[in-house]
Design a protein around this motif. Structure first.
Motif, PDB file in Angstrom:
ATOM      1  N   ILE A  71      -3.326   4.696   6.538  1.00 18.75           N
ATOM      2  CA  ILE A  71      -3.914   4.435   5.225  1.00 18.75           C
ATOM      3  C   ILE A  71      -5.315   5.045   5.191  1.00 18.75           C
ATOM      4  O   ILE A  71      -6.139   4.772   6.070  1.00 18.75           O
ATOM      5  CB  ILE A  71      -3.991   2.933   4.931  1.00 18.75           C
ATOM      6  N   ASP A 105     -10.743   5.797   2.492  1.00 21.19           N
ATOM      7  CA  ASP A 105     -11.392   5.744   1.181  1.00 21.19           C
ATOM      8  C   ASP A 105     -10.625   4.864   0.187  1.00 21.19           C
ATOM      9  O   ASP A 105     -11.103   4.614  -0.913  1.00 21.19           O
ATOM     10  CB  ASP A 105     -11.602   7.145   0.621  1.00 21.19           C
ATOM     11  N   ARG A 106      -9.444   4.412   0.567  1.00 18.97           N
ATOM     12  CA  ARG A 106      -8.711   3.460  -0.265  1.00 18.97           C
ATOM     13  C   ARG A 106      -9.134   2.025   0.008  1.00 18.97           C
ATOM     14  O   ARG A 106      -8.833   1.126  -0.775  1.00 18.97           O
ATOM     15  CB  ARG A 106      -7.204   3.566  -0.028  1.00 18.97           C
ATOM     16  N   PRO A 112       0.653   4.002  -3.726  1.00 17.16           N
ATOM     17  CA  PRO A 112      -0.360   4.816  -3.042  1.00 17.16           C
ATOM     18  C   PRO A 112      -1.627   5.046  -3.859  1.00 17.16           C
ATOM     19  O   PRO A 112      -2.640   5.482  -3.309  1.00 17.16           O
ATOM     20  CB  PRO A 112       0.382   6.135  -2.776  1.00 17.16           C
ATOM     21  N   GLU A 113      -1.573   4.755  -5.154  1.00 17.15           N
ATOM     22  CA  GLU A 113      -2.752   4.951  -5.998  1.00 17.15           C
ATOM     23  C   GLU A 113      -3.664   3.721  -6.010  1.00 17.15           C
ATOM     24  O   GLU A 113      -4.790   3.790  -6.509  1.00 17.15           O
ATOM     25  CB  GLU A 113      -2.316   5.261  -7.433  1.00 17.15           C
ATOM     26  N   ALA A 119       0.831  -1.207   0.000  1.00 18.50           N
ATOM     27  CA  ALA A 119       0.000   0.000   0.000  1.00 18.50           C
ATOM     28  C   ALA A 119       0.862   1.253   0.000  1.00 18.50           C
ATOM     29  O   ALA A 119       0.515   2.260  -0.634  1.00 18.50           O
ATOM     30  CB  ALA A 119      -0.919  -0.003   1.220  1.00 18.50           C
ATOM     31  N   LYS A 148      -6.200   0.813  -4.817  1.00 13.91           N
ATOM     32  CA  LYS A 148      -7.190   0.535  -3.784  1.00 13.91           C
ATOM     33  C   LYS A 148      -6.853  -0.799  -3.129  1.00 13.91           C
ATOM     34  O   LYS A 148      -6.195  -1.670  -3.726  1.00 13.91           O
ATOM     35  CB  LYS A 148      -8.598   0.515  -4.371  1.00 13.91           C
TER      36      LYS A 148
END
Length: 252
Positions: free
Chosen positions: A142, A145-146, A109-110, A105, A112
């Motif tokens: 983290i 919303d991911r 970072p982009e 993660a 999900k």
């Protein structure tokens, strides 16, 4: 009943019952089988011999993709009852799945993060593993919303089937994080759904190639590894015979 200790106990009870009825030859056979099961799973390297080829089936990629669309972590890394009751994250032997997913993660970072895992208990007295895992990741910064929580699955087949719907808009490779011994069955199920994943095996139990020999140093650990290995081989056989995976041991 696939656990060596359960089989040993059953054979012991059968043997004692046969002794009670004076059927001495059958009693001796049952007690001997109990000793063999306990001895081979607890005091030899049998478990490592069984689990090693499964763990070696998939390796992490030699070159990392530049981007990732999603990271899927399969459930099985946390202890449901204490985690739910204390609202914390108590890990079991497969806790490496959480740390490996956390590292990915940060690396992507982009991407999900799909957390797949239900409560695993029929009574429903605990939260889903997905909820427990989400608490772990948010505690390390983290963004919530991911996280995509799939909290209804109860086995690997449902992990894959219920996670599939979240991958339609994944813009890039999809990483799959699970225990190394569990990776062949998991990849096989994703392949059956026409989904390619990047395996990221973790939670290794074997030290590598090992031969069958006596090992009296860690009988509890030996029984644990034997139990996991036997259960996984049975799972592979059932999934293959029922047509859910194409090969007995799916490979790259």
């Amino acid at each position: 009943m696939t656990q060596p200790l359960s089989i040993t106990l059953l054979l012991l009870l059968v043997g004692l019952a046969l002794l009670w009825t004076a059927r001495l030859r059958l009693a001796a056979t049952a007690l001997l089988l109990a000793a063999i099961v306990l001895g081979t799973t607890g005091f030899t390297t049998l478990g490592y011999v069984l689990i090693q080829p499964l763990e070696d089936r998939f390796a992490r990629p030699a070159e990392m993709p530049e981007t990732a669309g999603a990271i899927i972590m399969l459930g099985g890394a946390t202890l449901a009852r204490p985690s739910s009751a204390r609202q914390t994250v108590e890990m079991n032997d497969a806790g490496d799945r959480l740390s490996a997913t956390l590292w990915l993660a940060g690396r992507y970072p982009e991407a999900k993060i799909i957390l797949s895992g239900g409560s695993g208990l029929l009574s429903g007295e605990t939260e889903s593993e997905a909820v427990t895992a989400a608490r772990f990741f948010t505690s390390f910064g983290i963004a919530s919303d991911r996280l995509v929580l799939e909290g209804d699955s109860r086995n690997t087949d449902e992990n894959v089937a219920l996670s599939r719907d979240f991958l339609d808009d994944a813009a890039g490779p999809v990483f799959l994080v699970t225990s190394a011994f569990h990776m062949p069955r998991s990849v096989g199920l994703f392949a059956a759904q026409d989904l390619d994943v990047v395996p990221w095996p973790t939670d290794f139990r074997s030290p590598g190639p090992v031969g069958f020999w006596f090992d009296i140093a860690n009988p509890v650990q030996n029984i644990s590894v034997s139990t996991v290995a036997i259960k996984e081989w049975i799972g592979l056989a059932i999934y293959h015979w029922t047509g859910r995976i194409g090969a007995l041991v799916p490979g790259p």
